[in-house]
Design a protein around this motif. Structure first.
Motif, mmCIF file in Angstrom:
data_model
loop_
_atom_site.group_PDB
_atom_site.id
_atom_site.type_symbol
_atom_site.label_atom_id
_atom_site.label_comp_id
_atom_site.label_asym_id
_atom_site.label_seq_id
_atom_site.Cartn_x
_atom_site.Cartn_y
_atom_site.Cartn_z
ATOM 1 N N PRO A 25 0.807 -1.229 0.000
ATOM 2 C CA PRO A 25 0.000 0.000 0.000
ATOM 3 C C PRO A 25 0.838 1.277 0.000
ATOM 4 O O PRO A 25 0.423 2.289 -0.566
ATOM 5 N N LYS A 26 2.021 1.253 0.619
ATOM 6 C CA LYS A 26 2.872 2.447 0.654
ATOM 7 C C LYS A 26 3.294 2.887 -0.740
ATOM 8 O O LYS A 26 3.493 4.080 -1.002
ATOM 9 N N ASP A 27 3.412 1.932 -1.676
ATOM 10 C CA ASP A 27 3.806 2.258 -3.047
ATOM 11 C C ASP A 27 2.772 3.125 -3.749
ATOM 12 O O ASP A 27 3.076 3.812 -4.727
ATOM 13 N N LEU A 28 1.529 3.118 -3.263
ATOM 14 C CA LEU A 28 0.476 3.915 -3.893
ATOM 15 C C LEU A 28 0.754 5.407 -3.794
ATOM 16 O O LEU A 28 0.270 6.188 -4.616
ATOM 17 N N LEU A 29 1.536 5.801 -2.787
ATOM 18 C CA LEU A 29 1.821 7.220 -2.585
ATOM 19 C C LEU A 29 2.660 7.824 -3.705
ATOM 20 O O LEU A 29 2.791 9.048 -3.798
ATOM 21 N N ARG A 30 3.215 6.983 -4.571
ATOM 22 C CA ARG A 30 3.998 7.497 -5.693
ATOM 23 C C ARG A 30 3.100 8.022 -6.814
ATOM 24 O O ARG A 30 3.604 8.647 -7.756
ATOM 25 N N TYR A 31 1.806 7.792 -6.724
ATOM 26 C CA TYR A 31 0.900 8.110 -7.830
ATOM 27 C C TYR A 31 -0.243 9.012 -7.371
ATOM 28 O O TYR A 31 -0.539 9.104 -6.166
ATOM 29 N N PRO A 32 -0.903 9.683 -8.308
ATOM 30 C CA PRO A 32 -2.042 10.543 -7.954
ATOM 31 C C PRO A 32 -3.181 9.711 -7.369
ATOM 32 O O PRO A 32 -3.590 8.708 -7.958
ATOM 33 N N LEU A 33 -3.677 10.133 -6.216
ATOM 34 C CA LEU A 33 -4.787 9.451 -5.558
ATOM 35 C C LEU A 33 -6.042 10.305 -5.692
ATOM 36 O O LEU A 33 -6.078 11.453 -5.252
ATOM 37 N N ILE A 34 -7.070 9.730 -6.290
ATOM 38 C CA ILE A 34 -8.332 10.439 -6.499
ATOM 39 C C ILE A 34 -9.218 10.221 -5.272
ATOM 40 O O ILE A 34 -9.452 9.079 -4.851
ATOM 41 N N SER A 35 -9.729 11.301 -4.709
ATOM 42 C CA SER A 35 -10.578 11.200 -3.528
ATOM 43 C C SER A 35 -11.901 11.904 -3.770
ATOM 44 O O SER A 35 -12.046 12.680 -4.718
ATOM 45 N N ASN A 36 -12.869 11.599 -2.919
ATOM 46 C CA ASN A 36 -14.145 12.317 -2.973
ATOM 47 C C ASN A 36 -14.452 12.876 -1.594
ATOM 48 O O ASN A 36 -14.142 12.262 -0.571
ATOM 49 N N MET A 37 -15.043 14.055 -1.564
ATOM 50 C CA MET A 37 -15.280 14.774 -0.310
ATOM 51 C C MET A 37 -16.644 14.404 0.251
ATOM 52 O O MET A 37 -17.614 15.166 0.139
ATOM 53 N N ALA A 38 -16.748 13.227 0.829
ATOM 54 C CA ALA A 38 -18.024 12.747 1.351
ATOM 55 C C ALA A 38 -18.298 13.363 2.718
ATOM 56 O O ALA A 38 -17.409 13.444 3.562
ATOM 57 N N ASP A 39 -19.558 13.811 2.911
ATOM 58 C CA ASP A 39 -19.965 14.331 4.219
ATOM 59 C C ASP A 39 -20.300 13.192 5.186
ATOM 60 O O ASP A 39 -20.358 13.386 6.390
ATOM 61 N N ASP A 40 -20.536 12.010 4.639
ATOM 62 C CA ASP A 40 -20.953 10.874 5.442
ATOM 63 C C ASP A 40 -19.766 10.344 6.251
ATOM 64 O O ASP A 40 -18.758 9.903 5.677
ATOM 65 N N PRO A 41 -19.841 10.356 7.577
ATOM 66 C CA PRO A 41 -18.715 9.874 8.395
ATOM 67 C C PRO A 41 -18.469 8.378 8.255
ATOM 68 O O PRO A 41 -17.419 7.878 8.644
ATOM 69 N N THR A 42 -19.458 7.625 7.725
ATOM 70 C CA THR A 42 -19.269 6.185 7.550
ATOM 71 C C THR A 42 -18.478 5.865 6.283
ATOM 72 O O THR A 42 -18.112 4.717 6.062
ATOM 73 N N TRP A 43 -18.257 6.869 5.442
ATOM 74 C CA TRP A 43 -17.556 6.645 4.179
ATOM 75 C C TRP A 43 -16.053 6.620 4.414
ATOM 76 O O TRP A 43 -15.505 7.490 5.080
ATOM 77 N N THR A 44 -15.374 5.639 3.869
ATOM 78 C CA THR A 44 -13.932 5.469 4.076
ATOM 79 C C THR A 44 -13.141 6.196 2.999
ATOM 80 O O THR A 44 -13.358 5.975 1.808
ATOM 81 N N GLY A 45 -12.233 7.059 3.425
ATOM 82 C CA GLY A 45 -11.377 7.787 2.498
ATOM 83 C C GLY A 45 -9.962 7.231 2.507
ATOM 84 O O GLY A 45 -9.649 6.254 3.208
ATOM 85 N N TRP A 46 -9.088 7.892 1.740
ATOM 86 C CA TRP A 46 -7.715 7.407 1.624
ATOM 87 C C TRP A 46 -6.974 7.411 2.963
ATOM 88 O O TRP A 46 -6.195 6.495 3.257
ATOM 89 N N GLY A 47 -7.198 8.433 3.788
ATOM 90 C CA GLY A 47 -6.501 8.502 5.072
ATOM 91 C C GLY A 47 -6.786 7.285 5.931
ATOM 92 O O GLY A 47 -5.861 6.664 6.484
ATOM 93 N N GLU A 48 -8.058 6.926 6.057
ATOM 94 C CA GLU A 48 -8.436 5.779 6.881
ATOM 95 C C GLU A 48 -7.963 4.475 6.246
ATOM 96 O O GLU A 48 -7.497 3.562 6.950
ATOM 97 N N TRP A 49 -8.098 4.375 4.926
ATOM 98 C CA TRP A 49 -7.703 3.125 4.251
ATOM 99 C C TRP A 49 -6.207 2.879 4.419
ATOM 100 O O TRP A 49 -5.789 1.767 4.783
ATOM 101 N N LEU A 50 -5.385 3.883 4.159
ATOM 102 C CA LEU A 50 -3.931 3.713 4.278
ATOM 103 C C LEU A 50 -3.524 3.464 5.725
ATOM 104 O O LEU A 50 -2.609 2.661 5.993
ATOM 105 N N ALA A 51 -4.177 4.130 6.662
ATOM 106 C CA ALA A 51 -3.847 3.941 8.076
ATOM 107 C C ALA A 51 -4.057 2.505 8.523
ATOM 108 O O ALA A 51 -3.355 2.012 9.419
ATOM 109 N N ALA A 52 -5.016 1.816 7.900
ATOM 110 C CA ALA A 52 -5.270 0.416 8.241
ATOM 111 C C ALA A 52 -4.075 -0.461 7.893
ATOM 112 O O ALA A 52 -3.927 -1.571 8.430
ATOM 113 N N PHE A 53 -3.206 0.054 6.991
ATOM 114 C CA PHE A 53 -2.004 -0.694 6.603
ATOM 115 C C PHE A 53 -0.742 0.022 7.098
ATOM 116 O O PHE A 53 0.350 -0.150 6.533
#
Length: 315
Positions: free
Chosen positions: A185-213
């Motif tokens: 997963p750390k290798d993903l940081l070498r590339y552009p990461l597309i995110s969406n600005m969800a207001d829903d707190p249950t929605w998982t973003g890149w920060g939470e996903w990467l932190a899990a690894f």
């Protein structure tokens, strides 16, 4: 003594139900098209009949007394049942209508590509699909079924589990070819990461996903930010970078080869998708058919046809 003699005046009950539901004499008066004084008089009629106060008069609002709470619940159930019965008989011989609400992402990537199967099985049902991320209260709307993502605990409806999900990085085949091997997963940081600005707190973003690894997302990581998940997926389809794919939402795009998984690393969601129906409203035959179809689509092995096709075990 007839039941009519046991009941308080209908006009007074109507005023009480509206005031209890809205928490305000003023709002009740506006809803019923009368004056606030008229609402107060009707409430007074009930309080005189019962011999105890129904509301605590507070600043700019009213609050039900403990004894009045049971009456309010019964009144709302009775009015809902009456309204639904009137709606049912008013339909006459017209074809039944089914109103379904779903989030933009679920509707776009899961429901709409599959709903033609339901329509072919039930051509007599007229479908109305409401797509919005801000879900309305299912009890106070004309929704028959709402598809929601969460923990299944909603006060306005009864939830039936559809499926949980897992999240993993996806991109277009061309982008994957340019990126090469993603060993971790750390290798993903070498590339552009597309995110969406969800207001829903249950929605998982890149920060939470990467932190899990055990990977920290840099604060100024370059990458496209979209307001909607659908936009993030379309940006990935067009080679803009890598985004997070929710398995049940992108499974068709993966099967078609339009998106590819970049790594086997995946994060199970804490919450799940549920079909939610009103608690107090009687379920229509059309809604029941739709829920049966959902269950069979999500879990074909659980459908009656599949069970009949399975070989019987020898005794």
């Amino acid at each position: 003594m007839s039941i009519r003699r046991k009941l308080p005046p209908f006009t007074a009950l109507t005023a009480f139900e509206a005031a209890a539901r809205l928490g305000s004499f003023t709002k009740a008066a506006k809803e019923l098209g009368v004056t606030q004084a008229a609402i107060s008089r009707q409430i007074h009629v009930l309080e005189e009949q019962f011999g105890f106060p129904l509301f605590l008069r507070l600043h700019r609002k009213v609050k039900l007394t403990e004894k009045a709470m049971a009456l309010a619940s019964a009144a709302q159930d009775a009015f809902d049942l009456l309204a639904n019965s009137v709606a049912e008989i008013s339909k006459g011989d017209h074809d039944p209508e089914l109103t379904i609400a779903a989030t933009v992402a679920f509707s776009h990537f899961w429901l709409l590509p599959k709903i033609s199967e339901f329509s072919s099985q039930h051509p007599e049902i007229n479908l109305r699909i409401i797509t919005q991320d801000d879900m309305p209260n299912i009890e106070s709307s004309d929704l028959d079924v709402a598809i929601r993502f969460g923990n299944g605990m909603w006060p306005d409806g009864q939830a039936e589990l559809l499926f949980d999900d897992e999240i993993f990085p996806v991109c277009s085949p061309d982008f994957a070819e340019r990126a090469g091997t993603i060993a971790s997963p750390k290798d993903l940081l070498r590339y552009p990461l597309i995110s969406n600005m969800a207001d829903d707190p249950t929605w998982t973003g890149w920060g939470e996903w990467l932190a899990a690894f055990s990977v920290e997302l840099p604060k100024k990581k370059p990458g496209l930010r979209c307001s909607l998940y659908t936009d993030a997926i379309y940006s990935a389809l067009n080679g803009q970078g890598i985004t997070l794919g929710w398995r049940h939402l992108v499974e068709d795009l993966l099967a078609q080869g339009r998106l590819v998984k970049l790594t086997d690393a995946a994060l199970k969601t804490r919450n799940a998708y549920f079909a939610v129906v009103p608690k107090r409203r009687r379920q229509s035959e059309a809604a029941g058919s739709f829920l049966d179809w959902l269950t069979e689509t999500v879990n074909p092995a659980a459908s009656p046809a599949s069970k009949e096709a399975q070989p019987k075990r020898s005794e």
